[in-house]
Design a protein around this motif. Structure first.
Motif, PDB file in Angstrom:
ATOM      1  N   GLU A 163       1.549  -1.096  -0.156  1.00 48.75           N
ATOM      2  CA  GLU A 163       0.571   0.145  -0.026  1.00 48.75           C
ATOM      3  C   GLU A 163       0.986   1.438   0.187  1.00 48.75           C
ATOM      4  O   GLU A 163       0.468   2.058  -0.327  1.00 48.75           O
ATOM      5  CB  GLU A 163      -0.916  -0.112   1.417  1.00 48.75           C
ATOM      6  CG  GLU A 163      -1.959  -1.202   1.040  1.00 48.75           C
ATOM      7  CD  GLU A 163      -2.711  -0.484   0.083  1.00 48.75           C
ATOM      8  OE1 GLU A 163      -3.210   0.156  -0.736  1.00 48.75           O
ATOM      9  OE2 GLU A 163      -2.846  -2.476  -0.842  1.00 48.75           O
ATOM     10  N   ARG A 164       1.862   1.002   1.075  1.00 47.63           N
ATOM     11  CA  ARG A 164       2.973   2.488   0.865  1.00 47.63           C
ATOM     12  C   ARG A 164       3.647   2.825  -0.315  1.00 47.63           C
ATOM     13  O   ARG A 164       3.439   3.618  -0.926  1.00 47.63           O
ATOM     14  CB  ARG A 164       4.090   2.009   1.713  1.00 47.63           C
ATOM     15  CG  ARG A 164       3.831   3.053   2.707  1.00 47.63           C
ATOM     16  CD  ARG A 164       5.024   2.828   4.532  1.00 47.63           C
ATOM     17  NE  ARG A 164       5.739   3.468   3.620  1.00 47.63           N
ATOM     18  CZ  ARG A 164       7.108   4.191   4.996  1.00 47.63           C
ATOM     19  NH1 ARG A 164       6.444   3.340   6.564  1.00 47.63           N
ATOM     20  NH2 ARG A 164       7.231   5.106   4.710  1.00 47.63           N
ATOM     21  N   LYS A 194       1.141   4.021  -3.081  1.00 47.87           N
ATOM     22  CA  LYS A 194       0.784   5.536  -2.836  1.00 47.87           C
ATOM     23  C   LYS A 194       1.819   6.528  -3.140  1.00 47.87           C
ATOM     24  O   LYS A 194       2.187   6.796  -3.445  1.00 47.87           O
ATOM     25  CB  LYS A 194       0.512   6.102  -1.436  1.00 47.87           C
ATOM     26  CG  LYS A 194      -0.665   6.040  -0.328  1.00 47.87           C
ATOM     27  CD  LYS A 194      -0.392   6.310   0.720  1.00 47.87           C
ATOM     28  CE  LYS A 194      -2.587   5.311   1.066  1.00 47.87           C
ATOM     29  NZ  LYS A 194      -2.907   5.369   2.481  1.00 47.87           N
ATOM     30  N   LYS A 195       2.805   5.968  -3.131  1.00 51.63           N
ATOM     31  CA  LYS A 195       3.903   6.627  -3.357  1.00 51.63           C
ATOM     32  C   LYS A 195       4.591   6.587  -4.870  1.00 51.63           C
ATOM     33  O   LYS A 195       5.097   7.393  -5.115  1.00 51.63           O
ATOM     34  CB  LYS A 195       5.148   5.965  -2.471  1.00 51.63           C
ATOM     35  CG  LYS A 195       6.653   6.884  -2.617  1.00 51.63           C
ATOM     36  CD  LYS A 195       7.097   6.115  -1.774  1.00 51.63           C
ATOM     37  CE  LYS A 195       8.833   6.976  -1.864  1.00 51.63           C
ATOM     38  NZ  LYS A 195       9.280   7.841  -0.424  1.00 51.63           N
TER      39      LYS A 195
END
Ligand SMILES: [Zn+2]
Length: 232
Positions: free
Chosen positions: A224-225, A228-229
């Protein structure tokens, strides 16, 4: 002319403000009625006739390819250089232009078609040069590449959420493909160095990279990180 209430700039044709509805002129003053800034009737956007354009492009390319072959046959008496040129045109046509025949792209169908055309072209080169390397070398390499690409395209199309697993698997498969390539070069062309093993380097790095993608796919907070990045 400006709206007396909200200050919006108005066209001369405007009778009332489009924003707040206030009447747009002083009733005591005479005013000129100008041309409306937009056409009164909606016009249909011009549609390009896709089939017609494709038909013309196809006919032009076919004529060019036929001319090349005719010249070649006339001057050399046999099919030689024109095969590469005309065959190249046919291959590029199928890879770049053939998908334009369809209103919606069908990569799952078009990818195998592209590989089949390329394989036929390579088979022609092999026959023309009497190389004898198509079946033992080009066919397995092209076949494996086609298998990997078609699998990736199909999986991405129908399981877009598994993008990390698919990428990881594709990288590992690419490493294995390179190892196959090295072995086939050795077996078919009898290269002098037996212990080159150059394919071990890409195989190792691609395997590690592929495993990294798979791990990212498994560990959901990390995934997820990254999503998003990198806006995946
Ligand atoms: Zn207004």
């Amino acid at each position: 002319m400006y709206c007396a209430k909200c200050g919006v700039r108005l066209a001369d044709s405007e009778q009332s403000c489009p924003l707040c509805g206030t009447r747009a002129y002083h009733p005591d003053l005479a005013r000129e009625i100008g041309e409306p800034p937009y056409p009164s009737t909606e016009s249909e956007p011009k549609r390009v006739n896709r089939s017609l354009v494709m038909m013309i492009v196809t006919i032009v390319l076919a004529i060019v390819a036929l001319q090349l072959v005719t010249f070649d046959l006339r001057f050399t008496g046999t099919l030689s250089w024109s095969y590469y040129a005309a065959g190249g045109i046919v291959c590029l046509y199928f890879i770049l232009l053939f998908p334009c025949w369809f209103r919606r792209a069908h990569p799952v169908i078009l990818t195998p078609v592209c590989f089949a055309v390329i394989a036929l072209y390579v088979l022609g080169v092999d026959l023309l040069t009497q190389g004898g390397w198509f079946l033992p070398f080009a066919f397995p390499i092209l076949g494996s590449t086609a298998l990997i690409v078609c699998t990736v395209v199909t999986l991405l199309r129908y399981t877009p959420r598994g993008v990390f697993y698919i990428t990881g698997g594709a990288l590992i498969a690419l490493g294995v493909l390179l190892a196959l390539l090295e072995n086939l070069i050795f077996v078919v062309f009898h290269t002098p160095d037996r212990f080159v093993f150059w394919s071990l380097y890409p195989l190792t790095s691609l395997f590690l990279l592929g495993m990294l993608f798979i791990v990212i796919g498994i560990v959901s907070p990390l995934r997820e990180r990254l999503k998003k990045k990198f806006f995946i």
